[in-house]
Design an enzyme around this catalytic site. Structure first.
Site, mmCIF file in Angstrom:
data_model
loop_
_atom_site.group_PDB
_atom_site.id
_atom_site.type_symbol
_atom_site.label_atom_id
_atom_site.label_comp_id
_atom_site.label_asym_id
_atom_site.label_seq_id
_atom_site.Cartn_x
_atom_site.Cartn_y
_atom_site.Cartn_z
ATOM 1 N N LYS A 126 -41.622 5.812 20.982
ATOM 2 C CA LYS A 126 -42.917 6.522 21.008
ATOM 3 C C LYS A 126 -43.130 7.040 22.424
ATOM 4 O O LYS A 126 -42.612 6.460 23.381
ATOM 5 C CB LYS A 126 -44.054 5.555 20.643
ATOM 6 C CG LYS A 126 -45.316 6.233 20.163
ATOM 7 C CD LYS A 126 -45.274 6.506 18.685
ATOM 8 C CE LYS A 126 -46.484 7.274 18.220
ATOM 9 N NZ LYS A 126 -46.583 7.289 16.759
ATOM 10 N N ASP A 166 -47.929 13.238 16.964
ATOM 11 C CA ASP A 166 -48.858 12.121 16.724
ATOM 12 C C ASP A 166 -50.216 12.690 17.132
ATOM 13 O O ASP A 166 -50.390 13.932 17.100
ATOM 14 C CB ASP A 166 -48.445 10.887 17.553
ATOM 15 C CG ASP A 166 -49.273 9.638 17.220
ATOM 16 O OD1 ASP A 166 -49.043 9.037 16.160
ATOM 17 O OD2 ASP A 166 -50.165 9.265 18.005
HETATM 18 N N1 LIG Z 1 -49.118 12.627 12.285
HETATM 19 C C1 LIG Z 1 -48.318 11.747 11.674
HETATM 20 O O1 LIG Z 1 -47.338 12.116 11.009
HETATM 21 C C2 LIG Z 1 -48.606 10.299 11.776
HETATM 22 C C3 LIG Z 1 -49.747 9.819 12.363
HETATM 23 N N2 LIG Z 1 -50.023 8.488 12.332
HETATM 24 C C4 LIG Z 1 -51.240 7.955 12.910
HETATM 25 O O2 LIG Z 1 -52.361 8.528 12.232
HETATM 26 C C5 LIG Z 1 -53.487 8.613 13.133
HETATM 27 C C6 LIG Z 1 -53.989 10.040 13.169
HETATM 28 O O3 LIG Z 1 -52.952 10.895 13.602
HETATM 29 P P1 LIG Z 1 -52.968 12.464 13.340
HETATM 30 O O4 LIG Z 1 -53.800 12.762 12.151
HETATM 31 O O5 LIG Z 1 -51.580 12.910 13.395
HETATM 32 O O6 LIG Z 1 -53.684 12.983 14.656
HETATM 33 P P2 LIG Z 1 -54.601 14.285 14.848
HETATM 34 O O7 LIG Z 1 -54.609 14.532 16.306
HETATM 35 O O8 LIG Z 1 -54.202 15.361 13.933
HETATM 36 O O9 LIG Z 1 -56.052 13.773 14.395
HETATM 37 C C7 LIG Z 1 -56.609 12.639 14.958
HETATM 38 C C8 LIG Z 1 -57.993 12.441 14.377
HETATM 39 O O10 LIG Z 1 -58.491 11.159 14.782
HETATM 40 C C9 LIG Z 1 -59.652 11.343 15.576
HETATM 41 N N3 LIG Z 1 -59.617 10.415 16.721
HETATM 42 C C10 LIG Z 1 -58.636 10.310 17.644
HETATM 43 N N4 LIG Z 1 -58.954 9.387 18.566
HETATM 44 C C11 LIG Z 1 -60.169 8.926 18.207
HETATM 45 C C12 LIG Z 1 -61.020 7.948 18.742
HETATM 46 N N5 LIG Z 1 -60.694 7.262 19.852
HETATM 47 N N6 LIG Z 1 -62.190 7.697 18.084
HETATM 48 C C13 LIG Z 1 -62.515 8.386 16.959
HETATM 49 N N7 LIG Z 1 -61.736 9.335 16.400
HETATM 50 C C14 LIG Z 1 -60.581 9.582 17.014
HETATM 51 C C15 LIG Z 1 -59.589 12.756 16.087
HETATM 52 O O11 LIG Z 1 -60.880 13.196 16.466
HETATM 53 P P3 LIG Z 1 -61.051 14.084 17.793
HETATM 54 O O12 LIG Z 1 -60.455 15.404 17.453
HETATM 55 O O13 LIG Z 1 -62.506 14.123 18.042
HETATM 56 O O14 LIG Z 1 -60.297 13.370 18.883
HETATM 57 C C16 LIG Z 1 -59.002 13.455 14.876
HETATM 58 O O15 LIG Z 1 -59.959 13.675 13.896
HETATM 59 C C17 LIG Z 1 -52.973 8.064 14.456
HETATM 60 O O16 LIG Z 1 -53.244 6.670 14.516
HETATM 61 C C18 LIG Z 1 -51.471 8.267 14.377
HETATM 62 O O17 LIG Z 1 -50.749 7.375 15.224
HETATM 63 C C19 LIG Z 1 -49.200 7.607 11.671
HETATM 64 C C20 LIG Z 1 -48.053 8.023 11.091
HETATM 65 C C21 LIG Z 1 -47.613 9.394 11.183
HETATM 66 O O1 LIG Z 2 -42.322 11.632 12.482
HETATM 67 C C1 LIG Z 2 -42.123 10.935 13.446
HETATM 68 O O2 LIG Z 2 -41.058 10.813 14.037
HETATM 69 C C2 LIG Z 2 -43.243 10.140 14.075
HETATM 70 C C3 LIG Z 2 -44.288 9.658 13.162
HETATM 71 C C4 LIG Z 2 -45.137 8.720 13.920
HETATM 72 O O3 LIG Z 2 -45.431 8.945 15.069
HETATM 73 C C5 LIG Z 2 -45.587 7.503 13.289
HETATM 74 O O4 LIG Z 2 -45.044 7.123 12.261
HETATM 75 O O5 LIG Z 2 -46.495 6.857 13.844
#
Ligand SMILES: NC(=O)C1=CN([C@@H]2O[C@H](COP(=O)(O)OP(=O)(O)OC[C@H]3O[C@@H](n4cnc5c(N)ncnc54)[C@H](OP(=O)(O)O)[C@@H]3O)[C@@H](O)[C@H]2O)C=CC1
Ligand SMILES: O=C(O)CCC(=O)C(=O)O
Length: 448
Positions: A126, A166
């Protein structure tokens, strides 16, 4: 047993002072893995967990860039290469002002188990930076990404370490990072996943984490002769994972009533249907606006400033924003509202106390390393397609994703069901299933 776990955690704490998120992730794993190791001669006295908690390598670097006012800015970049026993390091990049070593180590540690659960050949890694893309112009984001990659490129490669997105890193950022990698190395390879469809991306990767989450939830509910159809669903976040979880849940007949961002949540009593969700996607992915605007646009909705959605009555709760967004009080509120299933789209969104609360009340509860594994699994499929120099159809990738999520669920049942088979400890199941493959590979490869 408790003393052995305590002693192990004391050592990890002493070796990683102040790294609270990392210690939280290790504690959750140690509690299920140490008893398993001690009960299996093959894994005993090999210091496997002691080795797994130590990253193979951590790279920290300066990221200088010039903003639109010609002022020089400096951020800190990181890549944690946690474990390569079963494949090249694999895991996303996070750009967010809160990024620090503890957060990236917890994410890389969890990623090692998650990637193993997918059964694809990917180790755990990561990275990211304490850079905030919010409010930055496209030009500023591009210059930051180029500077970030001008250092990171030395340490990654399609057979070494394959980053992806992420929080704060989506298709735009991956595009800029890929462009710089290609320029620096003069190579067009599958070094990043989550790429755009025109230059090596895979169908379904944008949707994969959210869709995979709902496929996993369908598996959890099926064991109780239930399904997503007709259920009221509370989702936090409004980014990539939340959007596609909402899309798939709605397509399967669920009613999604909340979304959030870091400024608060919206509650739409009529449900966020496909049309409203398309509006949200435009708001978040194109206009890069705030979720509060939803309540100005749709009269059926109300915005709750600085609040989280966990007190809204629901059948299913899907935390999809960030770590530690469900505290023990939030878990109690969900239990009180008779939530049936909590499945994590985010990484480690529930504190240890919140997890205990769900499990004590026999709520169906899935940790992120199992229920959000669909994103990285589809990244693994993107790597396969890049190696083949080929592109599978939308349908084929979705079918493979679905199969992988069914399999991750089956693995959790295998190691997590209690003796009377009336409750599944998905935390224990995911940790042991993820551990076994990594441990076997480490044993086979010697002490390296
Ligand atoms: N993208 C992926 O493929 C994967 C993502 N994840 C996990 O899923 C979660 C979301 O990721 P993803 O959707 O990609 O990210 P994005 O950046 O697309 O979206 C993140 C969302 O979470 C909100 N957010 C972030 N930090 C905070 C905080 N401290 N308090 C409240 N809201 C918050 C953001 O709001 P704002 O815009 O206001 O910051 C936004 O709505 C993370 O934990 C990530 O590690 C897990 C597996 C894979
Ligand atoms: O697709 C990837 O390699 C990363 C996905 C990721 O960041 C996660 O699973 O938390």
């Amino acid at each position: 047993m408790e003393n052995i776990i305590k002693k192990f955690l004391q050592t990890v704490t002493a070796n990683n002072p102040g790294e609270t998120e990392f210690l939280q992730a290790v504690t959750e794993v140690a509690e299920s893995i140490i008893p398993f190791i001690r009960a299996n001669d093959k894994y005993r006295d090999k210091q496997l967990l002691d080795r797994i908690v130590e990253p193979e390598r951590v790279i920290i670097f300066r990221v200088p860039w010039v903003d639109d006012n010609n002022i020089i800015q400096v951020n800190r970049g990181y890549r944690v290469q946690m474990n390569s026993a079963i494949g090249p390091y694999k895991g996303g990049l996070r750009f967010h002002p809160t990024v620090n070593l503890s957060i990236l180590k917890f994410l890389a540690f969890e990623q090692t188990f998650k990637n193993s659960l997918t059964t694809l050949p990917m180790g755990g890694g990561k990275g990211g930076a304490n850079f905030d893309p919010k409010g930055k112009s496209d030009g500023e984001v591009m210059r930051f990404c180029q500077s970030f990659m001008s250092e990171l490129f030395r340490y990654i490669g399609e057979d070494t370490d394959v980053p992806a997105g992420d929080i704060g890193v989506g298709e735009r950022e991956v595009g800029y990072l890929f462009g710089m990698y290609k320029k620096l190395t003069n190579k067009f390879t599958g070094v990043l996943t989550g790429k755009g469809m025109s230059y090596g991306g895979s169908f379904i990767r944008p949707e994969a984490t959210g869709y995979g989450l709902i496929y996993f939830v369908e598996n959890m509910l099926a064991a109780k002769y239930e399904s997503v159809s007709g259920k009221t669903i509370v989702i936090s976040g409004s980014g990539n994972v939340s959007q596609y979880a909402a899309q798939k849940a709605t397509a399967l007949g669920g009613k999604v009533v909340t979304l959030s961002d870091s400024e608060g949540f919206i509650y739409d009593k009529d449900g966020i249907d496909e049309e409203k969700l398309n509006w949200v996607m435009q708001l978040k992915n194109v206009r890069r606006g705030r979720i509060s605007e939803y309540a100005d646009h749709f009269k059926s909705a109300k915005f709750y400033k600085d609040k989280k959605p966990w007190s809204v009555e629901c059948d299913i709760a899907l935390p999809c924003a960030t770590q530690n967004e469900i505290l023990v009080g939030d878990a109690q509120a969900l239990v009180k509202s008779k939530v049936m299933c909590v499945a994590e789209g985010a990484n480690m969104p529930s504190t240890l106390e919140a997890i205990n609360t769900f499990q004590k009340h026999k709520i169906l509860y899935a940790p992120g390393k199992a229920s959000n594994a669909g994103g990285v699994a589809t990244s693994g499929l993107e790597m396969s397609q890049n190696s083949l120099r080929y592109k599978w159809t939308h349908e084929k990738v979705d079918r493979k994703l679905h199969e992988i999520m069914n399999n991750v669920h089956a693995e959790c049942i295998l190691y997590g069901a209690n003796e009377s088979k009336d409750y599944v400890d998905y935390v224990k199941g995911a940790n042991i299933a993820g551990f076994v493959k990594v441990a076997d590979a480490m044993l086979a490869q010697g002490v390296v």
